[in-house]
Write a protein that holds these residues in place. Sequence first.
Motif, PDB file in Angstrom:
ATOM      1  N   PHE A 193      74.044 -26.977  50.967  1.00  0.00           N
ATOM      2  CA  PHE A 193      74.687 -27.598  50.906  1.00  0.00           C
ATOM      3  C   PHE A 193      74.738 -26.393  48.810  1.00  0.00           C
ATOM      4  O   PHE A 193      75.998 -25.860  48.397  1.00  0.00           O
ATOM      5  CB  PHE A 193      74.288 -29.048  49.837  1.00  0.00           C
ATOM      6  N   ALA A 194      73.772 -25.583  49.085  1.00  0.00           N
ATOM      7  CA  ALA A 194      73.482 -24.934  48.062  1.00  0.00           C
ATOM      8  C   ALA A 194      74.482 -23.941  48.431  1.00  0.00           C
ATOM      9  O   ALA A 194      74.840 -23.383  47.083  1.00  0.00           O
ATOM     10  CB  ALA A 194      72.132 -24.993  47.183  1.00  0.00           C
ATOM     11  N   ALA A 195      73.818 -23.609  49.454  1.00  0.00           N
ATOM     12  CA  ALA A 195      74.652 -21.841  50.084  1.00  0.00           C
ATOM     13  C   ALA A 195      76.103 -22.412  50.433  1.00  0.00           C
ATOM     14  O   ALA A 195      77.347 -21.288  49.891  1.00  0.00           O
ATOM     15  CB  ALA A 195      73.719 -21.361  51.246  1.00  0.00           C
ATOM     16  N   SER A 196      76.440 -23.356  50.522  1.00  0.00           N
ATOM     17  CA  SER A 196      78.262 -23.761  50.078  1.00  0.00           C
ATOM     18  C   SER A 196      78.610 -23.836  48.940  1.00  0.00           C
ATOM     19  O   SER A 196      80.053 -23.160  48.765  1.00  0.00           O
ATOM     20  CB  SER A 196      78.410 -25.094  50.968  1.00  0.00           C
ATOM     21  N   GLY A 197      78.136 -24.262  47.690  1.00  0.00           N
ATOM     22  CA  GLY A 197      78.417 -23.682  46.600  1.00  0.00           C
ATOM     23  C   GLY A 197      78.266 -22.642  46.509  1.00  0.00           C
ATOM     24  O   GLY A 197      79.680 -21.949  45.726  1.00  0.00           O
ATOM     25  N   ALA A 198      77.707 -21.838  46.939  1.00  0.00           N
ATOM     26  CA  ALA A 198      77.310 -20.601  46.263  1.00  0.00           C
ATOM     27  C   ALA A 198      79.050 -19.697  47.031  1.00  0.00           C
ATOM     28  O   ALA A 198      79.537 -18.855  46.764  1.00  0.00           O
ATOM     29  CB  ALA A 198      76.399 -19.526  47.241  1.00  0.00           C
ATOM     30  N   ALA A 199      79.050 -19.933  47.945  1.00  0.00           N
ATOM     31  CA  ALA A 199      80.265 -19.323  48.962  1.00  0.00           C
ATOM     32  C   ALA A 199      81.682 -19.370  48.616  1.00  0.00           C
ATOM     33  O   ALA A 199      82.598 -18.877  48.481  1.00  0.00           O
ATOM     34  CB  ALA A 199      80.310 -20.071  50.186  1.00  0.00           C
ATOM     35  N   PHE A 200      81.618 -20.795  48.320  1.00  0.00           N
ATOM     36  CA  PHE A 200      82.936 -21.703  47.744  1.00  0.00           C
ATOM     37  C   PHE A 200      82.959 -20.449  45.636  1.00  0.00           C
ATOM     38  O   PHE A 200      83.992 -20.858  45.581  1.00  0.00           O
ATOM     39  CB  PHE A 200      83.104 -22.975  47.077  1.00  0.00           C
ATOM     40  N   ALA A 201      82.193 -20.717  45.501  1.00  0.00           N
ATOM     41  CA  ALA A 201      81.883 -19.770  43.751  1.00  0.00           C
ATOM     42  C   ALA A 201      82.542 -18.822  43.669  1.00  0.00           C
ATOM     43  O   ALA A 201      83.576 -17.628  44.172  1.00  0.00           O
ATOM     44  CB  ALA A 201      80.619 -19.433  43.663  1.00  0.00           C
ATOM     45  N   ILE A 202      82.220 -17.939  45.405  1.00  0.00           N
ATOM     46  CA  ILE A 202      82.206 -16.424  45.853  1.00  0.00           C
ATOM     47  C   ILE A 202      83.845 -16.792  46.007  1.00  0.00           C
ATOM     48  O   ILE A 202      84.689 -15.459  45.465  1.00  0.00           O
ATOM     49  CB  ILE A 202      81.883 -15.601  47.125  1.00  0.00           C
ATOM     50  N   SER A 257      86.627  -4.085  48.409  1.00  0.00           N
ATOM     51  CA  SER A 257      85.288  -4.594  48.908  1.00  0.00           C
ATOM     52  C   SER A 257      84.199  -5.574  48.327  1.00  0.00           C
ATOM     53  O   SER A 257      84.616  -5.908  46.938  1.00  0.00           O
ATOM     54  CB  SER A 257      84.551  -3.005  49.106  1.00  0.00           C
ATOM     55  N   PRO A 258      84.308  -6.670  49.025  1.00  0.00           N
ATOM     56  CA  PRO A 258      83.339  -7.493  48.527  1.00  0.00           C
ATOM     57  C   PRO A 258      81.987  -7.238  47.981  1.00  0.00           C
ATOM     58  O   PRO A 258      81.313  -5.768  48.427  1.00  0.00           O
ATOM     59  CB  PRO A 258      83.057  -8.907  49.619  1.00  0.00           C
ATOM     60  N   PRO A 259      80.853  -8.278  47.179  1.00  0.00           N
ATOM     61  CA  PRO A 259      79.889  -7.332  46.833  1.00  0.00           C
ATOM     62  C   PRO A 259      78.807  -8.009  48.583  1.00  0.00           C
ATOM     63  O   PRO A 259      79.013  -8.442  48.614  1.00  0.00           O
ATOM     64  CB  PRO A 259      79.275  -8.430  46.127  1.00  0.00           C
ATOM     65  N   ARG A 260      78.140  -6.585  48.985  1.00  0.00           N
ATOM     66  CA  ARG A 260      77.041  -6.512  49.634  1.00  0.00           C
ATOM     67  C   ARG A 260      76.426  -7.887  50.284  1.00  0.00           C
ATOM     68  O   ARG A 260      76.131  -8.226  51.057  1.00  0.00           O
ATOM     69  CB  ARG A 260      76.588  -5.337  49.812  1.00  0.00           C
ATOM     70  N   GLY A 261      75.856  -8.219  49.105  1.00  0.00           N
ATOM     71  CA  GLY A 261      74.972  -9.178  49.282  1.00  0.00           C
ATOM     72  C   GLY A 261      75.656 -10.339  49.690  1.00  0.00           C
ATOM     73  O   GLY A 261      74.832 -10.795  49.681  1.00  0.00           O
ATOM     74  N   ALA A 262      76.764 -10.542  49.255  1.00  0.00           N
ATOM     75  CA  ALA A 262      77.537 -11.433  49.344  1.00  0.00           C
ATOM     76  C   ALA A 262      77.730 -11.884  50.710  1.00  0.00           C
ATOM     77  O   ALA A 262      77.403 -12.257  51.437  1.00  0.00           O
ATOM     78  CB  ALA A 262      79.190 -11.651  48.628  1.00  0.00           C
ATOM     79  N   ILE A 304      76.177 -10.411  52.910  1.00  0.00           N
ATOM     80  CA  ILE A 304      75.115 -10.833  53.876  1.00  0.00           C
ATOM     81  C   ILE A 304      74.369 -12.048  53.471  1.00  0.00           C
ATOM     82  O   ILE A 304      74.071 -12.948  54.241  1.00  0.00           O
ATOM     83  CB  ILE A 304      73.636  -9.898  53.358  1.00  0.00           C
ATOM     84  N   GLY A 305      74.463 -12.499  52.348  1.00  0.00           N
ATOM     85  CA  GLY A 305      74.597 -14.414  51.724  1.00  0.00           C
ATOM     86  C   GLY A 305      74.721 -14.939  52.742  1.00  0.00           C
ATOM     87  O   GLY A 305      74.954 -16.233  53.305  1.00  0.00           O
ATOM     88  N   VAL A 306      76.361 -14.565  52.883  1.00  0.00           N
ATOM     89  CA  VAL A 306      77.366 -15.590  53.556  1.00  0.00           C
ATOM     90  C   VAL A 306      77.025 -15.512  55.216  1.00  0.00           C
ATOM     91  O   VAL A 306      77.038 -16.175  55.740  1.00  0.00           O
ATOM     92  CB  VAL A 306      78.768 -15.533  53.218  1.00  0.00           C
ATOM     93  N   ALA A 365      73.772 -17.336  55.470  1.00  0.00           N
ATOM     94  CA  ALA A 365      73.752 -19.496  55.759  1.00  0.00           C
ATOM     95  C   ALA A 365      74.946 -19.950  56.583  1.00  0.00           C
ATOM     96  O   ALA A 365      74.502 -20.361  57.204  1.00  0.00           O
ATOM     97  CB  ALA A 365      75.202 -19.238  54.535  1.00  0.00           C
ATOM     98  N   THR A 366      75.460 -18.686  57.203  1.00  0.00           N
ATOM     99  CA  THR A 366      76.109 -19.514  58.005  1.00  0.00           C
ATOM    100  C   THR A 366      75.795 -19.541  59.696  1.00  0.00           C
ATOM    101  O   THR A 366      75.540 -20.074  60.406  1.00  0.00           O
ATOM    102  CB  THR A 366      77.688 -18.053  59.182  1.00  0.00           C
ATOM    103  N   LEU A 367      74.531 -18.073  60.034  1.00  0.00           N
ATOM    104  CA  LEU A 367      74.052 -18.939  60.856  1.00  0.00           C
ATOM    105  C   LEU A 367      72.686 -20.338  61.114  1.00  0.00           C
ATOM    106  O   LEU A 367      72.342 -20.783  61.716  1.00  0.00           O
ATOM    107  CB  LEU A 367      72.611 -17.841  61.037  1.00  0.00           C
ATOM    108  N   ALA A 368      72.418 -20.362  59.277  1.00  0.00           N
ATOM    109  CA  ALA A 368      71.491 -21.263  59.454  1.00  0.00           C
ATOM    110  C   ALA A 368      72.345 -22.062  59.460  1.00  0.00           C
ATOM    111  O   ALA A 368      71.741 -23.181  59.745  1.00  0.00           O
ATOM    112  CB  ALA A 368      70.899 -20.953  57.866  1.00  0.00           C
TER     113      ALA A 368
END
Length: 111
Positions: free
Chosen positions: A57-66, A82-87, A89-91, A94-97
Motif C-alpha cells: 500500500f505504501a508502494a502504491s501511494g508512492a507510485a501514484f505520487a510519482i 526521463s523519469p528519475p532512475r530511483g523511481a 527501480i522502486g516501482v 514494488a511490482t515484483l513484491a
Amino acid sequence: MRPHVIDATGDPGLQPERTALAWTRTALAIAVNALLSIRAGFVAGEPWLVAIGVLLFAASGAAFAIGTVRRRQLSGERLVISPPRGALIGVAAATLAASAGGVASVLVMPS
C-alpha cells in the motif's frame, strides 16, 4: 544521470497523458495486490502476508505520487523526458513484491 529536458512543442499529442496514466495503472495494480495479500494474511493467520500488504500500500501511494509528478513534468512548457532512475527501480521492486504477494496469497492455506 541528469534528466533529459526538451522544449515542449505546440502539440505533444497523447503520449504524455498515456505515460501518466501508465503510472496510475501501475499504482492501482499494486494496491489490488496489497488488498489480496492483506486479506489472505488475515484469513490464513499469516502476519507476514499482512506486512507485505501494508508495504505494498505504501508502494502504491508512492507510485501514484510519482505518476502525479510525471503528469506535471510532461504537461509543462519544458518536458522532462526521463523519469528519475530511483523511481523506476522502486516501482520495479514494488511490482515484483506485488507479484510475489499475489502468488503467496493464492497458495497459502488457511489454518
